[in-house]
Design a protein around this motif. Structure first.
Motif, PDB file in Angstrom:
ATOM      1  N   ALA A  39     -30.561  -0.105  -5.154  1.00  0.00           N
ATOM      2  CA  ALA A  39     -30.800  -1.471  -5.178  1.00  0.00           C
ATOM      3  C   ALA A  39     -31.824  -1.447  -4.871  1.00  0.00           C
ATOM      4  CB  ALA A  39     -30.016  -2.016  -4.965  1.00  0.00           C
ATOM      5  N   GLU A  40     -33.002  -1.425  -4.186  1.00  0.00           N
ATOM      6  CA  GLU A  40     -34.966  -1.160  -4.101  1.00  0.00           C
ATOM      7  C   GLU A  40     -35.244  -1.572  -5.314  1.00  0.00           C
ATOM      8  OE1 GLU A  40     -38.176  -1.042  -0.062  1.00  0.00           O
ATOM      9  OE2 GLU A  40     -35.683  -0.285   0.143  1.00  0.00           O
ATOM     10  N   LEU A  41     -35.518  -0.066  -5.608  1.00  0.00           N
ATOM     11  CA  LEU A  41     -36.100   0.648  -6.200  1.00  0.00           C
ATOM     12  C   LEU A  41     -35.757   0.064  -7.853  1.00  0.00           C
ATOM     13  CD1 LEU A  41     -38.124   2.771  -7.156  1.00  0.00           C
ATOM     14  CD2 LEU A  41     -36.435   4.044  -8.219  1.00  0.00           C
ATOM     15  N   ARG A  42     -34.702  -0.370  -7.928  1.00  0.00           N
ATOM     16  CA  ARG A  42     -34.744  -1.472  -9.210  1.00  0.00           C
ATOM     17  C   ARG A  42     -35.234  -2.761  -9.235  1.00  0.00           C
ATOM     18  NH1 ARG A  42     -29.516  -3.463 -10.905  1.00  0.00           N
ATOM     19  NH2 ARG A  42     -30.499  -3.026 -13.347  1.00  0.00           N
ATOM     20  N   GLU A  43     -34.880  -3.152  -8.105  1.00  0.00           N
ATOM     21  CA  GLU A  43     -35.831  -4.690  -8.085  1.00  0.00           C
ATOM     22  C   GLU A  43     -37.443  -4.128  -7.975  1.00  0.00           C
ATOM     23  OE1 GLU A  43     -36.013  -7.186  -4.395  1.00  0.00           O
ATOM     24  OE2 GLU A  43     -34.292  -7.087  -5.085  1.00  0.00           O
ATOM     25  N   LYS A  44     -37.801  -3.357  -7.742  1.00  0.00           N
ATOM     26  CA  LYS A  44     -39.218  -2.856  -8.202  1.00  0.00           C
ATOM     27  C   LYS A  44     -40.028  -2.845  -8.947  1.00  0.00           C
ATOM     28  CE  LYS A  44     -40.328  -1.196  -3.127  1.00  0.00           C
ATOM     29  NZ  LYS A  44     -40.850  -0.278  -2.127  1.00  0.00           N
ATOM     30  N   ILE A  45     -38.945  -1.880  -9.653  1.00  0.00           N
ATOM     31  CA  ILE A  45     -39.384  -1.502 -11.455  1.00  0.00           C
ATOM     32  C   ILE A  45     -38.855  -2.326 -12.517  1.00  0.00           C
ATOM     33  CG2 ILE A  45     -37.977  -0.496 -13.357  1.00  0.00           C
ATOM     34  CD1 ILE A  45     -37.348   1.585 -11.170  1.00  0.00           C
ATOM     35  N   GLU A  46     -37.546  -3.811 -11.785  1.00  0.00           N
ATOM     36  CA  GLU A  46     -38.095  -4.248 -12.775  1.00  0.00           C
ATOM     37  C   GLU A  46     -39.217  -5.787 -12.314  1.00  0.00           C
ATOM     38  OE1 GLU A  46     -34.024  -6.642 -11.794  1.00  0.00           O
ATOM     39  OE2 GLU A  46     -33.250  -5.251 -13.120  1.00  0.00           O
ATOM     40  N   LYS A  47     -39.518  -5.833 -11.731  1.00  0.00           N
ATOM     41  CA  LYS A  47     -40.956  -6.550 -11.312  1.00  0.00           C
ATOM     42  C   LYS A  47     -41.785  -5.572 -11.502  1.00  0.00           C
ATOM     43  CE  LYS A  47     -42.176  -7.495  -6.720  1.00  0.00           C
ATOM     44  NZ  LYS A  47     -42.410  -7.310  -5.453  1.00  0.00           N
ATOM     45  N   PRO A  64     -48.771   1.466 -10.508  1.00  0.00           N
ATOM     46  CA  PRO A  64     -49.015   2.206  -9.708  1.00  0.00           C
ATOM     47  C   PRO A  64     -47.400   3.156  -9.117  1.00  0.00           C
ATOM     48  CG  PRO A  64     -50.636   0.504  -9.588  1.00  0.00           C
ATOM     49  CD  PRO A  64     -48.865   0.038 -10.453  1.00  0.00           C
ATOM     50  N   LEU A  65     -47.995   3.774  -8.570  1.00  0.00           N
ATOM     51  CA  LEU A  65     -45.981   4.463  -7.863  1.00  0.00           C
ATOM     52  C   LEU A  65     -45.006   3.618  -7.661  1.00  0.00           C
ATOM     53  CD1 LEU A  65     -44.985   7.116  -7.755  1.00  0.00           C
ATOM     54  CD2 LEU A  65     -45.910   7.320  -4.966  1.00  0.00           C
ATOM     55  N   VAL A  66     -44.355   3.319  -7.985  1.00  0.00           N
ATOM     56  CA  VAL A  66     -42.917   2.587  -7.265  1.00  0.00           C
ATOM     57  C   VAL A  66     -42.035   3.317  -6.792  1.00  0.00           C
ATOM     58  CG1 VAL A  66     -41.055   1.136  -7.923  1.00  0.00           C
ATOM     59  CG2 VAL A  66     -43.558   1.376  -9.360  1.00  0.00           C
ATOM     60  N   TYR A  67     -41.689   3.199  -4.910  1.00  0.00           N
ATOM     61  CA  TYR A  67     -40.341   3.672  -4.644  1.00  0.00           C
ATOM     62  C   TYR A  67     -39.722   3.626  -3.943  1.00  0.00           C
ATOM     63  CZ  TYR A  67     -43.964   3.737  -0.940  1.00  0.00           C
ATOM     64  OH  TYR A  67     -44.255   3.336   0.445  1.00  0.00           O
ATOM     65  N   ALA A  68     -38.084   3.791  -3.225  1.00  0.00           N
ATOM     66  CA  ALA A  68     -38.060   3.595  -2.221  1.00  0.00           C
ATOM     67  C   ALA A  68     -37.352   3.933  -1.771  1.00  0.00           C
ATOM     68  CB  ALA A  68     -37.140   2.265  -2.528  1.00  0.00           C
ATOM     69  N   GLU A  69     -37.771   4.384   0.239  1.00  0.00           N
ATOM     70  CA  GLU A  69     -37.246   6.096   1.204  1.00  0.00           C
ATOM     71  C   GLU A  69     -36.246   4.718   1.591  1.00  0.00           C
ATOM     72  OE1 GLU A  69     -40.714   7.376   2.915  1.00  0.00           O
ATOM     73  OE2 GLU A  69     -41.547   5.442   2.569  1.00  0.00           O
ATOM     74  N   PHE A  70     -35.915   5.585   2.681  1.00  0.00           N
ATOM     75  CA  PHE A  70     -35.102   5.836   3.800  1.00  0.00           C
ATOM     76  C   PHE A  70     -35.152   6.688   4.403  1.00  0.00           C
ATOM     77  CE2 PHE A  70     -31.927   7.730   0.767  1.00  0.00           C
ATOM     78  CZ  PHE A  70     -31.566   8.467   1.308  1.00  0.00           C
ATOM     79  N   LYS A  71     -34.774   6.839   6.689  1.00  0.00           N
ATOM     80  CA  LYS A  71     -34.950   8.100   6.662  1.00  0.00           C
ATOM     81  C   LYS A  71     -33.384   8.841   6.919  1.00  0.00           C
ATOM     82  CE  LYS A  71     -38.393   7.199  10.015  1.00  0.00           C
ATOM     83  NZ  LYS A  71     -39.403   8.372   9.238  1.00  0.00           N
ATOM     84  N   GLU A  92     -34.353   2.536 -20.867  1.00  0.00           N
ATOM     85  CA  GLU A  92     -33.206   4.180 -19.813  1.00  0.00           C
ATOM     86  C   GLU A  92     -33.304   4.133 -18.604  1.00  0.00           C
ATOM     87  OE1 GLU A  92     -34.087   6.273 -23.704  1.00  0.00           O
ATOM     88  OE2 GLU A  92     -35.440   7.063 -22.249  1.00  0.00           O
ATOM     89  N   VAL A  93     -34.810   4.452 -17.594  1.00  0.00           N
ATOM     90  CA  VAL A  93     -34.353   4.542 -15.833  1.00  0.00           C
ATOM     91  C   VAL A  93     -33.220   3.161 -15.621  1.00  0.00           C
ATOM     92  CG1 VAL A  93     -35.431   4.563 -14.206  1.00  0.00           C
ATOM     93  CG2 VAL A  93     -36.237   5.724 -16.175  1.00  0.00           C
ATOM     94  N   LEU A  94     -33.668   2.059 -15.719  1.00  0.00           N
ATOM     95  CA  LEU A  94     -33.021   0.972 -15.770  1.00  0.00           C
ATOM     96  C   LEU A  94     -31.471   1.144 -15.524  1.00  0.00           C
ATOM     97  CD1 LEU A  94     -35.766  -1.718 -15.642  1.00  0.00           C
ATOM     98  CD2 LEU A  94     -34.600  -1.507 -13.550  1.00  0.00           C
TER      99      LEU A  94
END
Length: 122
Positions: free
Chosen positions: A15-23, A32-39, A94-96
């Motif tokens: 969900a976090e990555l989709r938001e960043k991709i759309e924006k 620039p590289l777009v990413y989302a991460e978790f521990k 396609e990614v979204l």
């Protein structure tokens, strides 16, 4: 692996990555590289962090202006080791679309043990 907790983490990072991709990702051209991460919540796996990233393709790849590379990355910190597995290559749309499918979280969760296995030997 406690797949319930991992699945919850992956759903959140998608969900976090989709938001960043759309924006932040244009339909064409570099960005620039777009990413989302978790521990990593599973102490039985040999990785500390998991990241989903979307990057532009290098210019020598066909369709580099319109296609993007979605990858799942595992890190073994504090040592800067990482393992990367490509999830898919495609246009922004396609990614979204893939990230919106019900099977996307399960497919990504299935990659995480492979990332861990790759890091066990380093």
């Amino acid at each position: 692996m406690n797949s319930g907790i991992m699945l919850t983490k992956v759903v959140g990072v998608i969900a976090e990555l989709r938001e960043k991709i759309e924006k932040d990702v244009p339909p064409e051209g570099p960005y620039p590289l777009v990413y989302a991460e978790f521990k990593n919540p599973d102490k039985n796996l040999c990785l500390t962090d998991v990241m989903l990233e979307l990057r532009a393709l290098p210019e020598y790849i066909d369709n580099y202006r319109t296609h993007r590379l979605l990858s799942c990355v595992g890190y073994k910190l504090p040592v800067p080791y990482k393992s990367t597995i490509t999830v898919m290559k495609g246009t922004k749309e396609e990614v979204l679309n893939f990230l919106s499918t019900p099977e996307a979280p399960d497919r990504i969760v299935a990659l995480i043990p492979r990332l861990s296995d790759n890091l066990e030997d380093v």
